[in-house]
Design a protein around this motif. Structure first.
Motif, PDB file in Angstrom:
ATOM      1  N   LEU A  41      83.517 -63.654  -0.407  1.00 37.70           N
ATOM      2  CA  LEU A  41      82.136 -64.340  -0.292  1.00 37.70           C
ATOM      3  C   LEU A  41      81.356 -64.023  -1.530  1.00 37.70           C
ATOM      4  O   LEU A  41      80.969 -65.125  -2.033  1.00 37.70           O
ATOM      5  N   TYR A  42      81.397 -63.077  -2.120  1.00 32.40           N
ATOM      6  CA  TYR A  42      80.437 -62.704  -3.171  1.00 32.40           C
ATOM      7  C   TYR A  42      81.202 -63.114  -4.473  1.00 32.40           C
ATOM      8  O   TYR A  42      80.159 -63.400  -5.480  1.00 32.40           O
ATOM      9  N   ASP A  43      82.394 -62.905  -4.544  1.00 36.80           N
ATOM     10  CA  ASP A  43      83.212 -63.364  -5.676  1.00 36.80           C
ATOM     11  C   ASP A  43      83.451 -64.814  -5.844  1.00 36.80           C
ATOM     12  O   ASP A  43      83.379 -65.339  -7.062  1.00 36.80           O
ATOM     13  N   ASP A  44      83.251 -65.511  -4.815  1.00 39.75           N
ATOM     14  CA  ASP A  44      83.956 -66.868  -4.880  1.00 39.75           C
ATOM     15  C   ASP A  44      83.034 -67.779  -4.206  1.00 39.75           C
ATOM     16  O   ASP A  44      83.308 -69.104  -4.258  1.00 39.75           O
ATOM     17  N   VAL A  45      82.063 -67.526  -3.156  1.00 41.60           N
ATOM     18  CA  VAL A  45      81.456 -68.404  -2.377  1.00 41.60           C
ATOM     19  C   VAL A  45      80.132 -68.640  -2.378  1.00 41.60           C
ATOM     20  O   VAL A  45      79.557 -69.706  -2.758  1.00 41.60           O
ATOM     21  N   LEU A  46      79.223 -67.394  -2.262  1.00 41.69           N
ATOM     22  CA  LEU A  46      77.907 -67.283  -2.344  1.00 41.69           C
ATOM     23  C   LEU A  46      77.162 -67.659  -3.664  1.00 41.69           C
ATOM     24  O   LEU A  46      77.624 -67.354  -4.784  1.00 41.69           O
ATOM     25  N   ARG A  47      76.242 -68.285  -3.404  1.00 38.80           N
ATOM     26  CA  ARG A  47      75.320 -68.508  -4.539  1.00 38.80           C
ATOM     27  C   ARG A  47      74.180 -67.549  -4.446  1.00 38.80           C
ATOM     28  O   ARG A  47      73.371 -67.495  -3.655  1.00 38.80           O
ATOM     29  N   PHE A  48      73.943 -66.575  -5.414  1.00 40.85           N
ATOM     30  CA  PHE A  48      72.957 -65.564  -5.400  1.00 40.85           C
ATOM     31  C   PHE A  48      72.613 -65.215  -7.039  1.00 40.85           C
ATOM     32  O   PHE A  48      73.335 -65.614  -7.692  1.00 40.85           O
ATOM     33  N   ASN A  49      71.671 -64.449  -6.980  1.00 43.80           N
ATOM     34  CA  ASN A  49      71.003 -64.152  -8.349  1.00 43.80           C
ATOM     35  C   ASN A  49      70.704 -62.446  -8.152  1.00 43.80           C
ATOM     36  O   ASN A  49      69.727 -62.305  -7.582  1.00 43.80           O
ATOM     37  N   PRO A  50      71.302 -61.499  -8.701  1.00 46.40           N
ATOM     38  CA  PRO A  50      70.811 -60.153  -8.366  1.00 46.40           C
ATOM     39  C   PRO A  50      69.641 -59.784  -9.141  1.00 46.40           C
ATOM     40  O   PRO A  50      68.975 -58.935  -8.614  1.00 46.40           O
TER      41      PRO A  50
END
Length: 271
Positions: A41-50
Motif C-alpha cells: 500500500l505505502y510503496d506502490d498504491v497510496l497517495r500521501f505526503n509525510p
C-alpha cells in the motif's frame, strides 16, 4: 505459492524485533501477518505526503486492527512520518507510539483504533465526505478477520454497499486466527467472500504475502465503479518466524527475552 520473503520484507520484520527488544512486549503475530499488505500500500498504491500528513489530496489508510500497529509504525518511520528513534520509545511515557495507534499523537495515523469494529465505520464516513467533496482521494481500511465478528463492521458494510462507495476498499488480513483460537473455532466466517458480496461489495482474494500479487490486486481497485471493494488477503499469523507462525503464544508477547530476540532474528534471516 508464496515466494520467499525478500530483503525489504525481512528488514521491516527486523525493525519490529528492534522495537520488541526495547519494549519487551508487543503484538507479534498480528504485525507479521500485515507487513506485506502495508508495504505494498505505502510503496506502490497510496497517495500521501509525510511532510504534510493532513494533505487534502491524500488517500486515507486506516488500520482498524489497531493491535497490529508495530507493522504500521515500521512503515510510517520508513516513510519519514516521524524520526526513526521514536521506535525505541514504543510504549514509554515520553513516546508517541502506544500499544494501539493514536491519531492525536502519531503523524500518518488517520484514526485511533484498537477497540475493534470501528475502522470501517470511520472509513465509511470519510468515503462519503470525499465523494460529496468531489475528491478523487480513496479510503483503504485494514481489518482483522476476528474483528469481523463485530456487528459494526457489517452495519458499515451494508451502508457502503447501499451508497455504492467505489472510493472505499476494505482489506481483510485473513490469517485464520484471533486472540485465543482459530476463527473457525471462535466464530466461523465462511463463506467469507460471499458475505462481502451479499453486502454489495466487489470482492477479490489474494495471497497476502505475495508482493507482486498484492500490487496487482490493490492497483486494480475499485473492481466495479458502482461498488465498494473488499480484498481478502490470505495470510499467516506470525509470518516469517517459523516458531511463531499460527502460535497463539505469540499473539501478544510479554517479557521478550534477549535469547528470544536472537531466535526471532535468526528465523527471519532463514525465512
Amino acid at each position: 505459492m508464496t515466494p520467499r520473503l525478500d530483503e525489504r520484507s525481512k528488514q521491516l520484520r527486523r525493525v519490529i524485533v528492534r522495537v520488541l527488544h526495547q519494549a519487551r512486549r508487543g503484538h507479534v503475530g498480528a504485525a507479521y501477518s500485515l507487513i506485506e499488505i502495508l508495504r505494498v500500500l505505502y510503496d506502490d498504491v497510496l497517495r500521501f505526503n509525510p511532510q504534510n500528513p493532513k494533505w487534502n489530496h491524500r488517500d486515507r489508510c486506516i488500520l482498524s486492527k489497531g493491535h497490529g500497529c508495530l507493522a504500521l509504525y515500521a512503515i510510517l518511520a520508513d516513510k519519514g512520518y516521524f524520526a526513526d528513534g521514536e521506535l525505541d520509545r514504543f510504549c514509554t511515557a515520553d513516546g508517541i507510539l502506544g500499544g494501539h495507534p493514536d491519531a492525536g499523537k502519531v503523524p500518518g495515523v488517520e484514526a485511533s483504533t484498537g477497540a475493534l469494529g470501528h475502522g470501517l465505520p470511520i472509513g465509511l464516513g470519510m468515503a462519503l465526505h470525499l465523494r460529496i467533496a468531489q475528491s478523487d482521494s480513496r479510503v483503504f481500511v485494514i481489518l482483522g478477520d476476528g474483528e469481523c465478528n463485530e456487528g459494526s463492521v457489517w452495519e458499515a458494510a451494508l451502508c457502503a454497499g447501499k451508497h455504492g462507495l467505489a472510493n472505499l476498499t476494505a482489506i481483510v488480513d485473513y490469517n485464520k486466527h484471533q486472540s485465543y483460537a482459530s476463527t473457525k473455532e471462535v466464530q466461523d466466517l465462511e463463506p467469507f467472500a460471499d458475505k462481502w458480496r451479499s453486502f454489495g461489495f466487489a470482492v477479490r482474494e489474494v495471497d497476502g504475502h505475495n508482493v507482486a500479487a498484492l500490487r496487482e490486486v490493490f492497483r486494480a481497485a475499485p473492481f466495479d465503479s458502482s461498488k465498494p471493494s473488499a480484498i481478502i488477503c490470505h495470510t499467516v499469523k506470525g509470518k516469517g518466524v517459523s516458531f511463531a507462525e499460527n502460535n497463539m503464544k505469540w499473539h501478544h508477547k510479554n517479557k521478550v527475552t534477549d535469547p528470544e530476540v536472537e531466535q526471532l532474528l535468526a528465523a527471519i534471516d532463514a525465512a
